[in-house]
Design an enzyme around this catalytic site. Structure first.
Site, short mmCIF file in Angstrom:
data_model
loop_
_atom_site.label_atom_id
_atom_site.label_comp_id
_atom_site.label_asym_id
_atom_site.label_seq_id
_atom_site.Cartn_x
_atom_site.Cartn_y
_atom_site.Cartn_z
N GLU A 261 44.43 42.17 42.05
CA GLU A 261 43.79 43.02 43.05
C GLU A 261 43.44 42.23 44.31
O GLU A 261 43.52 42.74 45.43
CB GLU A 261 42.53 43.68 42.47
N HIS B 194 36.86 51.73 32.68
CA HIS B 194 37.90 52.43 33.44
C HIS B 194 37.48 53.84 33.82
O HIS B 194 38.31 54.69 34.09
CB HIS B 194 39.20 52.50 32.62
#
Lengths: 324, 471
Positions: A60, A129
Site C-alpha cells: 500500500e 477487513h
C-alpha cells in the site's frame, strides 16, 4: 435513465473521467487484469490499456508513494486501497505527505489525486477487513472525504473527486456494491461538500452516511407508519461538510439523530452534534442523539456483526424513545 | 425512652436492592457519633457501602449483628440524639423517629453514591429497551412518591425559575441536571427561545411531551393561535417575574439575556460596598452560589450582638430578600430554619430571639430602596434551629436539609484584601468580609440565586439596626 449497480458505478465513474482527461490514470492491487477483487473495475484495462490502468505489487505504501509522485508531476491518478482498514499502513503518506504538500510548498505543489477504498462492514469479513474509517480520515486537515451511498452519487462524486485540485479519499461501501438504482445516462458530475435531503418530515432530522443511509430510510418508513415524520439527510461528504443543509433541517425539526457506522468514540456524528449544538442550540427541542456502532472491534459472526451495526429497528426504537 | 431514641435503618442503596448484609460495625454501643461519621459497612449484591449517621448521636443499642442480613427499612441500631431532633426527621405515630442513613433517593439533592446500577439514575425514566440503547438524556425526571408523605411532596414541588418560565432568561444549567426532582417540567432551548420571542409563559400551557414537558409543537400551537394559555398562570407568573427581573437587573447590573454557566457581578452603588457573587453550576449536585459580604460585617461583629452573633441580621436580611424573590421563597409564607454549630443547646431560646429580631426588623429603617416593602403580616417564621457552620476556620459546604429549597451558610468573618477600582484612584485595602454560601436545588435559576445572594449581602451591609434588635 437506466438501472445501475453501485459496483458498476465505480468503473463507470472512473471510465467517464479517463475518457475526458488523458492525465487520469488508475492503479492498485488486482485492479487491472482481475478487474478488482470486488469486480468494481472490470473492463477498464481493455478500454484504456496497461499504460493507464496498472496492477501494483502488494504494498500500500508503494501504491500511494507512486500516486503522490504522479500527482505532483502532472497526472491525476486514482489509487485503490483494497480494504480501507489498510489505510493503517498508509498514514505517513496520506497524513504527513499527501495532505500537507500544498501547504508546505506555499501552494506550489498540489496533489490532485483520489484514493478510493472499500470501507465498512456487513460482509462478515471480521475485525481487520470491516472497519468504517471515515472518522479517521476526516480528522486529518488537508484531505477531503466523501462516501457515496447510491450508484449515481458514486459516479458523480468520483468525477468531482478526480476534478478537485486536492487529494480526496472516496469510500465505497462494500455492503452496497450489489445495490441497484436508477442513474441518469451520460456524464454525471456532482459536487463535493453537498448533502442530499432524501425525505422530508417535521418531527426529527436523521443524518446518515453510506451504508447507514438505506437503514435510516427504512427506519423512517417504519416511524412514518406510526405517525412520526422524519427528514433523512445523506451527508455524502464529511470534508467539506454541508453544515447549512443539516442546520436548516434541524432548525425546522428541532431534533437531530446521527446514524453512524463508525465506532462511537470520535465518530463523525460527534462533530455534527458539536456544530449543531453551537450553531442551533436555541432551535433544539431535545438533545442530539447519536446512533452508532459500539466502541468495539467487529465480529465476523453474522449475528454478532448485525447486532453491532445500527439496524433500522434500533434506529427507529431510539428515535421513538427519544421524541416527546 | 422511645420518644428520644432514633431508629437507624437499613438504607435503600439501589432501587432494586431489597436486603443488605451488615458487613462490619465501625462503632460500638455507647460511642458518640458526629453527623457524617460512618457507623457501619453494608454489603448488597450491587454495592458495598459505608453508611454514615446524619445527626450527632450516641449509639444506644445495636440490633443487627455483623454478618446478618436485614431488609431495607429494618432497624439496624437505636441512636440517642445529642441535642434536639433533626428537622429532617419524620415523626412516627409511636413517637420514635426514623432517620434513614441517607435522604430518600427520590428527594436526595445529592446523588447517593453507589457503585452499582440503580440509585439515583434509575429513577429517571428508562428509554425503551433496545439491543444497544443509546442514551436518551431527554427523559424528564420522574419520581416515585413512595416514602415521601404527600404533604411533604407538595412542599417539595419546586417552581422553576420564574424568569425561565417566562422564557425571559434562558437557563442553560438545568438542562444537564440529573438530579431527580418531583416532576420538574424541563424546557428545551427552542421552547425557551420561542417563549421569549413571543412572550409566552410555558408553565401556562398543557405540555404534550414526556412527563408533561412543553414541546416546540406546543409553543407553536399557541403562536399559530391554535391553543390558548391559562390566563391565570400567565398573570401570576408575569407579575412575579417582573418583580424578579427588576431585582435581578438592579443587583446584578446585567441584562437577563447575558445567561451563562458562571456568573459574577460587582456591586458598586456605594463606595463602601464591595459585594460580589459567583455561581458555579453543578449539574449533578444542584447549585452552589457564594456572595461576599464586607463593609459593615466587622461593625456588626463589634456591636455586642451577644450569643446570637450575626444570625439575626442574616435572618432578617434573608426575610426581606425573600419578599423580592418569590421563586426562591416558593411559598408566600416561607419557612426559615436557622442553626449554628454551637447553638443547639439553646435552640428554643434562639427561635424566640430570632422571631423577636424579625419582629423588630419589620418596620426598621433601611437603605431606603423604593422597591423594598416592609415585611407584611405574613412574615417568614423561624421554626427550628439546626446545625450549620457559623464559626470555624474552613469554608465548608453547608449541611443541606433535603427538604430545603435553598440552604445558606454564613462563613466566619475574615480579613480580605479588596481591590477598589474607582474613577479617580485604584487602591487596595483590607476589609473584614464574610462569605455567604448557598446550596440550592437545580430547579432554582442560578442567576436569580446570585441576585438573591447579592441582595442579602447588600441588605446586611447597609442595615441600620436598632440596638435592641440584637439584644
Amino acid at each position: 435513465m437506466a438501472q445501475l449497480t453501485y459496483r458498476e458505478a465505480v468503473s463507470r465513474g472512473i471510465a467517464q473521467e479517463m475518457r475526458r482527461d488523458p492525465s487520469v490514470v488508475f492503479l492498485g492491487e488486482d485492479v487491472a487484469g482481475a478487474g478488482g477483487v470486488f469486480k468494481t473495475t472490470n473492463n477498464l484495462l481493455d478500454e484504456f490499456g496497461s499504460e493507464r490502468v496498472v496492477d501494483t505489487p502488494i504494498s500500500e505504501q508503494a501504491i500511494l508513494g507512486a500516486t503522490m509522485g504522479a500527482a505532483m508531476t502532472g497526472l491525476r491518478p486514482i489509487a485503490e486501497i483494497m480494504f480501507s482498514d489498510f489505510f493503517a499502513v498508509c498514514w505517513d503518506f496520506v497524513a504527513n505527505e499527501i495532505a500537507k504538500s500544498r501547504y508546505m510548498t506555499d501552494g506550489q505543489v498540489g496533489c490532485p489525486l483520489v484514493i478510493k477504498s472499500g470501507n465498512g462492514a456487513g460482509l462478515r469479513f471480521g475485525a481487520q477487513h470491516s472497519q468504517s474509517i471515515e472518522n479517521w480520515a476526516m480528522a486529518i486537515p488537508g484531505i477531503k472525504v466523501v462516501a457515496p451511498a447510491t450508484p449515481a452519487d458514486m459516479v458523480g462524486l468520483m468525477a468531482a473527486a478526480v476534478r478537485d485540485p486536492d487529494p480526496v479519499l472516496l469510500f465505497e461501501h462494500k455492503a452496497l456494491y450489489s445495490t441497484k438504482a436508477e442513474a441518469p445516462d451520460g456524464e454525471i458530475i456532482d459536487e463535493l461538500g453537498r448533502a442530499k435531503v432524501l425525505r422530508e418530515g417535521d418531527d426529527a432530522t436523521i443524518v446518515a452516511l453510506a451504508f447507514m443511509v438505506p437503514k435510516a430510510l427504512e427506519a423512517a418508513e417504519v416511524l412514518a407508519s406510526e405517525g412520526i415524520e422524519t427528514t433523512v439527510i445523506d451527508v455524502r461528504s464529511l470534508v467539506p461538510l454541508d453544515t447549512s443543509t443539516i442546520l436548516r433541517s434541524v432548525v425546522h425539526t428541532g431534533r437531530l439523530f446521527t446514524v453512524e457506522e463508525n465506532p462511537r468514540l470520535c465518530g463523525w456524528g460527534a462533530e455534527v452534534a458539536s456544530i449543531v449544538t453551537e450553531e442551533a442550540f436555541w432551535d433544539l427541542d431535545g438533545p442530539v442523539v447519536r446512533i452508532t456502532t459500539p466502541h468495539l472491534p467487529l465480529a465476523s459472526a453474522a449475528n454478532l456483526e448485525d447486532l453491532a451495526l445500527p439496524s433500522p429497528e434500533r434506529i427507529a426504537a431510539t428515535i421513538r424513545g427519544s421524541l416527546g | 425512652m422511645s420518644g428520644d431514641r432514633i431508629a437507624f435503618v437499613m438504607p435503600q442503596l439501589g432501587e432494586t436492592v431489597a436486603t443488605g448484609v451488615v458487613a462490619r460495625w465501625l462503632v460500638s454501643e455507647g460511642d458518640d457519633l458526629v453527623a457524617g461519621e460512618a457507623a457501619l459497612e453494608i454489603s448488597t449484591d450491587k454495592v458495598d457501602s459505608e453508611v454514615p449517621v446524619t445527626i450527632d448521636a450516641v449509639v444506644g443499642e445495636i440490633v443487627v449483628p455483623e454478618g446478618e442480613e436485614a431488609e431495607v427499612g429494618a432497624v439496624l441500631a437505636w441512636l440517642v440524639p445529642i441535642g434536639t431532633a433533626s428537622t429532617s426527621s419524620i415523626q412516627l405515630p409511636d413517637s420514635a423517629t426514623i432517620m434513614t442513613s441517607s435522604p430518600p433517593v427520590e428527594t436526595a439533592p445529592f446523588p447517593v453514591s453507589t457503585r452499582g446500577k440503580g440509585g439515583v439514575a434509575s429513577t429517571v425514566a428508562a428509554p425503551p429497551s433496545t439491543p444497544y440503547p443509546d442514551p436518551v438524556l431527554w427523559s424528564g425526571p420522574s419520581v416515585s412518591a413512595a416514602g415521601v408523605a404527600s404533604s411533604q411532596a407538595r412542599a417539595l414541588q419546586p417552581q422553576a425559575g420564574l424568569l425561565s418560565q417566562t422564557g425571559l432568561l434562558p437557563q442553560i444549567g438545568s438542562l444537564s441536571q440529573a438530579v431527580p426532582l418531583p416532576q420538574v417540567p424541563l424546557l428545551s432551548p427552542v421552547v425557551r427561545r420561542l417563549a421569549a420571542e413571543h412572550k409566552i409563559v410555558p408553565a401556562s400551557l398543557e405540555g404534550t411531551g414526556r412527563n408533561g414537558r412543553v414541546t416546540k409543537r406546543d409553543i407553536e400551537r399557541v403562536i399559530l393561535g391554535r391553543a390558548t394559555p391559562d390566563p391565570a398562570i400567565v398573570e401570576q407568573t408575569v407579575e412575579q417575574a417582573t418583580v424578579e427581573q427588576a431585582a435581578l437587573e438592579r443587583h446584578n447590573g446585567v441584562a437577563p439575556t447575558d445567561a451563562g454557566l458562571s456568573f459574577s457581578a460587582t456591586q458598586g452603588s456605594s463606595p463602601q460596598l464591595v459585594a460580589s457573587s459567583t455561581v458555579a453550576d453543578m449539574p449533578r449536585s444542584g447549585g452552589i452560589a457564594t456572595a461576599t459580604i464586607t463593609a459593615n460585617v466587622s461593625a456588626i461583629d463589634h456591636a455586642r450582638t451577644g450569643v446570637l452573633g450575626r444570625t439575626p441580621f442574616l435572618v432578617a436580611s434573608v426575610a426581606r430578600a425573600l419578599r423580592q424573590f418569590p421563586s426562591i421563597a416558593g411559598d408566600p409564607e416561607p419557612t426559615i430554619s436557622v442553626g449554628g454549630r454551637h447553638c443547639v443547646g439553646a435552640a428554643n431560646l434562639r427561635v424566640a430571639a430570632l422571631n423577636a429580631a424579625l419582629d423588630a426588623a419589620r418596620n426598621t429603617g433601611h437603605d431606603g430602596a423604593a422597591d423594598v416593602s416592609p415585611l407584611s403580616e405574613a412574615r417568614p417564621r423561624v421554626v427550628a434551629v439546626w446545625d450549620f457552620s457559623e464559626t470555624g476556620s474552613v469554608v465548608v459546604t453547608p449541611a443541606t436539609d433535603p427538604t430545603s429549597r435553598i440552604t445558606l451558610s454564613l462563613q466566619p468573618a475574615e480579613a480580605k484584601v479588596v481591590a477598589s477600582l474607582e474613577k479617580d484612584a485604584s487602591s487596595m485595602r483590607v476589609v473584614h468580609g464574610s462569605t455567604l454560601i448557598a446550596t440550592y436545588r437545580t430547579d432554582l435559576d442560578h442567576q436569580v440565586v446570585a441576585a438573591f445572594l447579592t441582595r442579602i449581602a447588600d441588605l446586611m451591609e447597609n442595615l441600620d439596626w436598632p440596638s435592641e434588635a440584637a439584644s
